[in-house]
Design a protein around this motif. Structure first.
Motif, PDB file in Angstrom:
ATOM      1  N   ASN A  28      -2.861 -16.933 -21.127  1.00 53.39           N
ATOM      2  CA  ASN A  28      -4.306 -17.237 -21.050  1.00 53.39           C
ATOM      3  C   ASN A  28      -4.723 -17.968 -19.783  1.00 53.39           C
ATOM      4  OD1 ASN A  28      -3.366 -19.869 -21.471  1.00 53.39           O
ATOM      5  ND2 ASN A  28      -3.871 -19.847 -23.659  1.00 53.39           N
ATOM      6  N   ALA A  29      -3.893 -17.955 -18.729  1.00 52.30           N
ATOM      7  CA  ALA A  29      -4.275 -18.707 -17.536  1.00 52.30           C
ATOM      8  C   ALA A  29      -3.855 -17.956 -16.259  1.00 52.30           C
ATOM      9  CB  ALA A  29      -3.642 -20.102 -17.573  1.00 52.30           C
ATOM     10  N   PRO A  30      -4.570 -16.882 -15.868  1.00 55.11           N
ATOM     11  CA  PRO A  30      -5.678 -16.229 -16.573  1.00 55.11           C
ATOM     12  C   PRO A  30      -5.168 -15.216 -17.590  1.00 55.11           C
ATOM     13  CG  PRO A  30      -5.320 -15.180 -14.466  1.00 55.11           C
ATOM     14  CD  PRO A  30      -4.352 -16.327 -14.517  1.00 55.11           C
ATOM     15  N   PRO A  31      -5.997 -14.815 -18.541  1.00 56.83           N
ATOM     16  CA  PRO A  31      -5.569 -13.866 -19.570  1.00 56.83           C
ATOM     17  C   PRO A  31      -5.159 -12.529 -18.965  1.00 56.83           C
ATOM     18  CG  PRO A  31      -7.618 -14.948 -20.203  1.00 56.83           C
ATOM     19  CD  PRO A  31      -7.364 -15.303 -18.768  1.00 56.83           C
ATOM     20  N   GLY A  32      -4.018 -12.003 -19.450  1.00 57.56           N
ATOM     21  CA  GLY A  32      -3.577 -10.672 -19.048  1.00 57.56           C
ATOM     22  C   GLY A  32      -2.788 -10.597 -17.759  1.00 57.56           C
ATOM     23  N   LEU A  33      -2.655 -11.700 -17.019  1.00 57.88           N
ATOM     24  CA  LEU A  33      -1.950 -11.635 -15.735  1.00 57.88           C
ATOM     25  C   LEU A  33      -0.479 -11.289 -15.927  1.00 57.88           C
ATOM     26  CD1 LEU A  33      -1.873 -11.998 -12.686  1.00 57.88           C
ATOM     27  CD2 LEU A  33      -1.486 -14.448 -13.043  1.00 57.88           C
ATOM     28  N   ALA A  34       0.155 -11.830 -16.957  1.00 63.45           N
ATOM     29  CA  ALA A  34       1.584 -11.566 -17.172  1.00 63.45           C
ATOM     30  C   ALA A  34       1.837 -10.076 -17.373  1.00 63.45           C
ATOM     31  CB  ALA A  34       2.099 -12.363 -18.379  1.00 63.45           C
ATOM     32  N   GLY A  35       1.017  -9.438 -18.198  1.00 62.07           N
ATOM     33  CA  GLY A  35       1.198  -8.006 -18.437  1.00 62.07           C
ATOM     34  C   GLY A  35       1.012  -7.191 -17.175  1.00 62.07           C
ATOM     35  N   GLU A  36       0.024  -7.570 -16.351  1.00 58.10           N
ATOM     36  CA  GLU A  36      -0.222  -6.838 -15.114  1.00 58.10           C
ATOM     37  C   GLU A  36       0.911  -7.036 -14.111  1.00 58.10           C
ATOM     38  OE1 GLU A  36      -2.458  -4.161 -12.815  1.00 58.10           O
ATOM     39  OE2 GLU A  36      -2.385  -4.695 -14.948  1.00 58.10           O
ATOM     40  N   VAL A  37       1.412  -8.260 -14.012  1.00 54.10           N
ATOM     41  CA  VAL A  37       2.550  -8.533 -13.118  1.00 54.10           C
ATOM     42  C   VAL A  37       3.754  -7.686 -13.524  1.00 54.10           C
ATOM     43  CG1 VAL A  37       4.270 -10.268 -12.489  1.00 54.10           C
ATOM     44  CG2 VAL A  37       1.844 -10.845 -12.445  1.00 54.10           C
ATOM     45  N   THR A  52      -1.246 -21.564 -20.888  1.00 59.19           N
ATOM     46  CA  THR A  52      -0.035 -20.728 -20.809  1.00 59.19           C
ATOM     47  C   THR A  52      -0.120 -19.811 -19.594  1.00 59.19           C
ATOM     48  OG1 THR A  52      -0.138 -20.702 -23.231  1.00 59.19           O
ATOM     49  CG2 THR A  52       1.521 -19.304 -22.193  1.00 59.19           C
ATOM     50  N   PRO A  53       0.212 -20.308 -18.402  1.00 59.58           N
ATOM     51  CA  PRO A  53       0.149 -19.471 -17.191  1.00 59.58           C
ATOM     52  C   PRO A  53       1.403 -18.609 -17.028  1.00 59.58           C
ATOM     53  CG  PRO A  53       0.798 -21.694 -16.586  1.00 59.58           C
ATOM     54  CD  PRO A  53       0.584 -21.706 -18.075  1.00 59.58           C
ATOM     55  N   LEU A  54       1.637 -17.700 -17.960  1.00 63.02           N
ATOM     56  CA  LEU A  54       2.864 -16.900 -17.915  1.00 63.02           C
ATOM     57  C   LEU A  54       2.946 -16.036 -16.661  1.00 63.02           C
ATOM     58  CD1 LEU A  54       3.254 -15.698 -21.629  1.00 63.02           C
ATOM     59  CD2 LEU A  54       4.701 -17.316 -20.405  1.00 63.02           C
ATOM     60  N   GLY A  55       1.816 -15.444 -16.279  1.00 65.09           N
ATOM     61  CA  GLY A  55       1.850 -14.557 -15.118  1.00 65.09           C
ATOM     62  C   GLY A  55       2.348 -15.252 -13.866  1.00 65.09           C
ATOM     63  N   THR A  56       1.836 -16.446 -13.604  1.00 66.23           N
ATOM     64  CA  THR A  56       2.256 -17.205 -12.416  1.00 66.23           C
ATOM     65  C   THR A  56       3.738 -17.546 -12.479  1.00 66.23           C
ATOM     66  OG1 THR A  56       0.051 -18.177 -12.285  1.00 66.23           O
ATOM     67  CG2 THR A  56       1.803 -19.267 -11.060  1.00 66.23           C
ATOM     68  N   ARG A  57       4.198 -17.992 -13.649  1.00 63.66           N
ATOM     69  CA  ARG A  57       5.609 -18.365 -13.785  1.00 63.66           C
ATOM     70  C   ARG A  57       6.522 -17.145 -13.665  1.00 63.66           C
ATOM     71  NH1 ARG A  57       3.715 -22.169 -12.541  1.00 63.66           N
ATOM     72  NH2 ARG A  57       3.438 -24.156 -13.623  1.00 63.66           N
ATOM     73  N   PHE A  91       0.954  -7.175 -37.274  1.00 65.27           N
ATOM     74  CA  PHE A  91       2.159  -6.824 -38.025  1.00 65.27           C
ATOM     75  C   PHE A  91       3.411  -6.857 -37.147  1.00 65.27           C
ATOM     76  CE2 PHE A  91      -1.365  -4.555 -40.075  1.00 65.27           C
ATOM     77  CZ  PHE A  91      -1.285  -5.079 -41.358  1.00 65.27           C
ATOM     78  N   ASP A  92       3.414  -7.694 -36.150  1.00 61.90           N
ATOM     79  CA  ASP A  92       4.532  -7.734 -35.209  1.00 61.90           C
ATOM     80  C   ASP A  92       4.435  -9.036 -34.422  1.00 61.90           C
ATOM     81  OD1 ASP A  92       6.750  -6.987 -33.771  1.00 61.90           O
ATOM     82  OD2 ASP A  92       5.832  -5.253 -32.790  1.00 61.90           O
ATOM     83  N   VAL A  93       5.382  -9.256 -33.533  1.00 63.68           N
ATOM     84  CA  VAL A  93       5.249 -10.348 -32.579  1.00 63.68           C
ATOM     85  C   VAL A  93       4.400  -9.858 -31.415  1.00 63.68           C
ATOM     86  CG1 VAL A  93       7.400 -11.499 -33.201  1.00 63.68           C
ATOM     87  CG2 VAL A  93       7.448  -9.693 -31.469  1.00 63.68           C
ATOM     88  N   ARG A  94       3.661 -10.755 -30.800  1.00 63.35           N
ATOM     89  CA  ARG A  94       2.745 -10.393 -29.719  1.00 63.35           C
ATOM     90  C   ARG A  94       3.537  -9.985 -28.476  1.00 63.35           C
ATOM     91  NH1 ARG A  94      -2.666 -11.594 -29.208  1.00 63.35           N
ATOM     92  NH2 ARG A  94      -3.532 -11.631 -27.110  1.00 63.35           N
ATOM     93  N   ARG A  95       3.154  -8.881 -27.862  1.00 59.48           N
ATOM     94  CA  ARG A  95       3.862  -8.347 -26.698  1.00 59.48           C
ATOM     95  C   ARG A  95       3.098  -8.637 -25.406  1.00 59.48           C
ATOM     96  NH1 ARG A  95       7.776  -4.680 -28.526  1.00 59.48           N
ATOM     97  NH2 ARG A  95       7.668  -4.419 -30.791  1.00 59.48           N
ATOM     98  N   LEU A  96       3.828  -8.655 -24.295  1.00 60.13           N
ATOM     99  CA  LEU A  96       3.214  -8.918 -22.991  1.00 60.13           C
ATOM    100  C   LEU A  96       2.852  -7.647 -22.256  1.00 60.13           C
ATOM    101  CD1 LEU A  96       5.462 -11.854 -21.709  1.00 60.13           C
ATOM    102  CD2 LEU A  96       3.102 -11.994 -22.525  1.00 60.13           C
ATOM    103  N   ALA A  97       3.726  -6.623 -22.319  1.00 63.59           N
ATOM    104  CA  ALA A  97       3.493  -5.376 -21.596  1.00 63.59           C
ATOM    105  C   ALA A  97       4.300  -4.261 -22.246  1.00 63.59           C
ATOM    106  CB  ALA A  97       3.900  -5.529 -20.128  1.00 63.59           C
ATOM    107  N   PRO A  98       3.774  -3.044 -22.280  1.00 65.32           N
ATOM    108  CA  PRO A  98       4.511  -1.923 -22.873  1.00 65.32           C
ATOM    109  C   PRO A  98       5.848  -1.656 -22.178  1.00 65.32           C
ATOM    110  CG  PRO A  98       2.202  -1.349 -22.528  1.00 65.32           C
ATOM    111  CD  PRO A  98       2.428  -2.645 -21.817  1.00 65.32           C
ATOM    112  N   SER A  99       5.947  -1.993 -20.891  1.00 67.02           N
ATOM    113  CA  SER A  99       7.160  -1.703 -20.134  1.00 67.02           C
ATOM    114  C   SER A  99       8.272  -2.726 -20.364  1.00 67.02           C
ATOM    115  CB  SER A  99       6.838  -1.646 -18.636  1.00 67.02           C
ATOM    116  OG  SER A  99       6.316  -2.896 -18.194  1.00 67.02           O
ATOM    117  N   VAL A 100       7.973  -3.805 -21.108  1.00 70.43           N
ATOM    118  CA  VAL A 100       8.969  -4.869 -21.314  1.00 70.43           C
ATOM    119  C   VAL A 100       9.310  -4.957 -22.798  1.00 70.43           C
ATOM    120  CG1 VAL A 100       9.358  -7.357 -21.190  1.00 70.43           C
ATOM    121  CG2 VAL A 100       8.229  -6.177 -19.306  1.00 70.43           C
TER     122      VAL A 100
END
Length: 496
Positions: free
Chosen positions: A395-404, A369-374, A432-441
């Protein structure tokens, strides 16, 4: 958020949004990353926590596009704890419960009534709600045949008068449910067809399909001949289910007599994904046309009004879902793709799948799941809206989407020229929720793509810019609309 909002107000608003996300996505079934018992324990806690601390909001959730599983749980929770509600709360709850029961599949309602009886919930309000729902059923004879045990339980629990000598129908229903074999024949057509079907093959054709199946097996009827005769009596979903079975056995590949374009969008996407690549390619024109027609219908007045839209769609391996929710996350992503295409200005839509594929009709659960790149690729197009449809396991790499997304909001687009929202179809039991990518989104749970426009509106409250007062005002508007016959935020009653 205003200066008058207290910390308690903000916590309450977060709790409300957390529960709404759970009630939209969680069903107590196994997901890719969690087991069924974890899902059930997590939902048990959330339901009790919100009901005890925010009873008004708990009831108001019935007016939103939550799934049927959680709607039934809310109704049961409210009725079991009627003593905790004020007189005004009971009046509002009664209207919400009645409106929601009218939109639920009848088999779920009958199961709810059985659960209430087993729990010995027998207060006056509960009996009145059950009697009113039964009184609004279009054909109790049909229910007596198709949901016999459920109707019998409900009728006994609320003391439904079925021995009225002045009315032939109630008396016959009473005989059918409680005194089988006493009446040699019934004047009500369906009841008599059920009686005759025990010894006449011809009477089988007069029964609802799910009831007729048992009699057909009993009489040793050939399956193909039986299905052909029952087509006029099948619902749309029954036609699709039997068609899938016949396709596996080498039958025709698209269902005869079913208008695919008239199906709910997410249901249609699930059906398309049951086909292998060869079948999807062979019927590309028909399937694409049907998906776009369903998407235009779901978009309604919003069609073409969202400006330039880019979307990141998750077709990684985890989108395969679980044995109970097979390919559900992928189907939601596929349906969202066609809906967002309809919402965008024509020619201004950019879809990006995590696998790198560019043919939506041939998507499959595959790879990381290369979300950050996409997301980086999507933002390069300068869209007015970026919509991310994913379970959030970057997870490709982990955490990149949140940082982007963090850097984008803080350094490149602090004025929010691009609206970003994350829609997640998977409930995470541990959080207890859906998984989030970043606090700002803002992140919102999604079960059916048809709810996307309404969920984007709800997601704005998660950004922290509108404040708790606006959230509660929104809930009040939805409750008023729902109890006055306006339906839920989405496309009204759908087959779920």
């Amino acid at each position: 958020m205003t200066d008058t909002d207290t910390y308690a107000d903000l916590v309450a608003a977060e709790d409300v949004l957390l529960f709404v996300n759970a009630a939209i996505t969680g069903t107590g079934q196994r997901e890719f990353h969690s087991e069924a018992y974890q899902q059930q324990l997590s939902l048990d806690f959330l339901h009790e926590y919100v009901r005890v601390n925010y009873r008004k909001v708990y009831a108001a959730s019935l007016a939103l596009d939550i799934n049927d599983h959680n709607a039934v749980r809310i109704v049961r929770g409210l009725l079991e704890t009627a003593a905790e509600a004020t007189a005004e709360e009971k009046r509002t709850e009664g209207r919400l419960i009645a409106a929601r029961l009218a939109k639920l599949p009848p088999q779920r309602v009958y199961r709810l009534f059985r659960a209430l009886r087993d729990a010995k919930v027998n207060n006056r309000r509960t009996r009145a709600i059950m009697r009113d729902w039964l009184a609004c059923r279009p054909d109790l004879a049909h229910d007596a045949v198709k949901y016999r045990s459920g109707l019998k339980t409900a009728a006994r629990h609320v003391h439904l008068p079925l021995d009225d000598e002045t009315s032939e129908a109630p008396r016959e229903l009473g005989d059918f449910l409680f005194r089988p074999g006493r009446t040699p024949r019934y004047r009500l057509r369906l009841l008599d067809a059920w009686r005759r079907a025990h010894h006449e093959q011809g009477a089988v054709d007069e029964l609802p399909f799910s009831v007729a199946e048992g009699f057909a097996a009993q009489h040793g009827m050939r399956r193909d001949a039986f299905l052909e005769r029952m087509v006029p009596r099948m619902t749309r979903l029954e036609r699709l289910r039997t068609q899938e079975q016949r396709t596996t056995d080498g039958g025709t590949e698209l269902p005869a007599g079913v208008d695919l374009a008239a199906m709910p969008l997410t249901r249609l996407a699930l059906y398309v994904l049951t086909f292998d690549f060869e079948r999807r390619s062979r019927h590309r024109v028909e399937l694409t046309r049907a998906l776009r027609a369903a998407a235009r219908r779901a978009a309604g007045p919003h069609a073409g009004s969202w400006g330039r839209v880019a979307t990141v769609l998750d077709d990684s391996y985890s989108s395969s879902g679980s044995g109970e929710k097979r390919r559900r996350p992928l189907a939601v992503a596929l349906a969202c793709h066609f809906l967002l295409e309809a919402l965008a200005v024509p020619g201004a839509y950019t879809p990006l799948w995590t696998s790198g594929g560019n043919d939506p009709l041939l998507v499959r659960p595959w790879g990381p799941t290369p979300l950050g790149t996409r997301i980086l690729d999507a933002l390069e197009h300068g869209p007015d809206r970026l919509v991310i449809v994913s379970d959030g396991w970057d997870n490709a790499p982990p955490g990149l989407a949140g940082e982007v997304l963090r850097v984008w909001r803080a350094r490149i687009d602090p004025h929010r020229r691009t609206a970003v929202v994350h829609l997640n179809p998977v409930y995470e039991a541990d959080g207890f929720d859906v998984r989030r990518l970043a606090p700002s989104v803002p992140t919102a749970g999604i079960r059916d793509a048809e709810d996307l426009p309404a969920l984007v509106e709800i997601a704005q409250f998660a950004e922290g810019r509108t404040g708790p007062a606006a959230l509660h005002a929104y809930l009040d508007r939805q409750v008023a609309r729902f109890v006055n016959g306006g339906g839920t935020d989405g496309q009204g009653e759908r087959e779920r």
